[in-house]
Design a protein around this motif. Structure first.
Motif, PDB file in Angstrom:
ATOM      1  N   GLN A 191      26.871 103.178 -23.141  1.00 39.02           N
ATOM      2  CA  GLN A 191      26.001 103.307 -21.968  1.00 39.02           C
ATOM      3  C   GLN A 191      24.682 103.879 -22.483  1.00 39.02           C
ATOM      4  O   GLN A 191      24.601 104.326 -23.620  1.00 39.02           O
ATOM      5  CB  GLN A 191      26.588 104.297 -20.957  1.00 39.02           C
ATOM      6  N   THR A 192      23.677 103.897 -21.641  1.00 39.11           N
ATOM      7  CA  THR A 192      22.432 104.546 -22.044  1.00 39.11           C
ATOM      8  C   THR A 192      22.667 106.054 -22.094  1.00 39.11           C
ATOM      9  O   THR A 192      23.572 106.570 -21.411  1.00 39.11           O
ATOM     10  CB  THR A 192      21.291 104.256 -21.048  1.00 39.11           C
ATOM     11  N   PRO A 193      21.879 106.772 -22.867  1.00 32.20           N
ATOM     12  CA  PRO A 193      22.025 108.231 -22.878  1.00 32.20           C
ATOM     13  C   PRO A 193      21.921 108.846 -21.478  1.00 32.20           C
ATOM     14  O   PRO A 193      22.686 109.760 -21.146  1.00 32.20           O
ATOM     15  CB  PRO A 193      20.878 108.692 -23.785  1.00 32.20           C
ATOM     16  N   GLU A 194      21.041 108.334 -20.666  1.00 33.33           N
ATOM     17  CA  GLU A 194      20.875 108.865 -19.311  1.00 33.33           C
ATOM     18  C   GLU A 194      22.137 108.630 -18.477  1.00 33.33           C
ATOM     19  O   GLU A 194      22.563 109.500 -17.708  1.00 33.33           O
ATOM     20  CB  GLU A 194      19.657 108.244 -18.626  1.00 33.33           C
ATOM     21  N   GLN A 195      22.752 107.452 -18.620  1.00 37.83           N
ATOM     22  CA  GLN A 195      23.997 107.167 -17.900  1.00 37.83           C
ATOM     23  C   GLN A 195      25.129 108.073 -18.370  1.00 37.83           C
ATOM     24  O   GLN A 195      25.949 108.531 -17.566  1.00 37.83           O
ATOM     25  CB  GLN A 195      24.396 105.695 -18.081  1.00 37.83           C
ATOM     26  N   ILE A 196      25.163 108.331 -19.662  1.00 39.71           N
ATOM     27  CA  ILE A 196      26.189 109.227 -20.209  1.00 39.71           C
ATOM     28  C   ILE A 196      26.034 110.614 -19.601  1.00 39.71           C
ATOM     29  O   ILE A 196      27.004 111.221 -19.133  1.00 39.71           O
ATOM     30  CB  ILE A 196      26.112 109.275 -21.753  1.00 39.71           C
ATOM     31  N   VAL A 197      24.816 111.132 -19.589  1.00 39.76           N
ATOM     32  CA  VAL A 197      24.569 112.468 -19.043  1.00 39.76           C
ATOM     33  C   VAL A 197      24.905 112.506 -17.556  1.00 39.76           C
ATOM     34  O   VAL A 197      25.545 113.451 -17.078  1.00 39.76           O
ATOM     35  CB  VAL A 197      23.115 112.916 -19.315  1.00 39.76           C
ATOM     36  N   ASP A 198      24.513 111.478 -16.814  1.00 37.78           N
ATOM     37  CA  ASP A 198      24.866 111.412 -15.387  1.00 37.78           C
ATOM     38  C   ASP A 198      26.382 111.465 -15.207  1.00 37.78           C
ATOM     39  O   ASP A 198      26.890 112.189 -14.346  1.00 37.78           O
ATOM     40  CB  ASP A 198      24.323 110.133 -14.740  1.00 37.78           C
ATOM     41  N   SER A 199      27.102 110.701 -16.016  1.00 33.62           N
ATOM     42  CA  SER A 199      28.555 110.662 -15.931  1.00 33.62           C
ATOM     43  C   SER A 199      29.160 112.032 -16.234  1.00 33.62           C
ATOM     44  O   SER A 199      30.074 112.497 -15.540  1.00 33.62           O
ATOM     45  CB  SER A 199      29.112 109.611 -16.887  1.00 33.62           C
TER      46      SER A 199
END
Length: 164
Positions: free
Chosen positions: A148-156
């Motif tokens: 996933q994108t880094p931003e998606q990972i952090v959101d998750s």
């Protein structure tokens, strides 16, 4: 709260750790900074670390975690934390230490390591890390795919933290 971004080399621990710290408005510490020069030299030469090499490193990270806790600070650390015994040292029974396992396929990890520059880790050590890895269960870590994108990972990660 202390978060520890964990996983094998190439999983994105530093990038995700930095982004988590930014989102949580807290300090970020890369666990690689606690490696001895001897450890760094071994890894640079493609020699896998032994448990004996890792114990002082893990204890140094644990001491830094305790400093943050004594100051009542939230912080994000990175550490490969490949084995449960290593995670136990870092956690030391603290319920406010949360691991974030960055899970990826060998193919994705290899591709990332091929393009990484300026790091002491010899990419040939990836297999050694995968062999050593004891994947954490749900009782130990929040697990997220690195595809996933880094931003998606952090959101998750942040969403899963709210659910815990």
């Amino acid at each position: 709260m202390i978060l520890i971004a964990m996983g094998v080399s190439g999983a994105g621990k530093t990038r995700i750790g930095e982004l988590l710290a930014e989102r949580l408005h807290c300090a970020f510490t890369d666990g690689d900074a606690f490696h001895s020069e001897a450890n760094k030299e071994k890894m640079h030469k493609g020699i896998p670390l032994t448990d004996e090499d890792r114990w002082p490193w893990l204890n140094a990270i644990r001491a830094a975690i305790e400093q943050k806790q004594h100051a009542h600070e939230t912080a994000v650390f990175t550490c490969s934390s490949l084995k449960r015994s290593y995670r136990n040292i870092l956690r030391a029974g603290d319920k406010d230490v949360c691991f974030v396992y960055l899970r990826g396929t060998r193919e994705v990890l290899e591709e990332r390591l091929k393009t990484r520059t300026g790091h002491f880790f010899d990419p040939s050590l990836l297999q050694s890390q995968l062999d050593t890895l004891e994947e954490p269960g749900e009782d130990e870590a929040i697990a997220v795919s690195i595809e996933q994108t880094p931003e998606q990972i952090v959101d998750s990660v942040l969403d899963q933290m709210k659910q815990r």
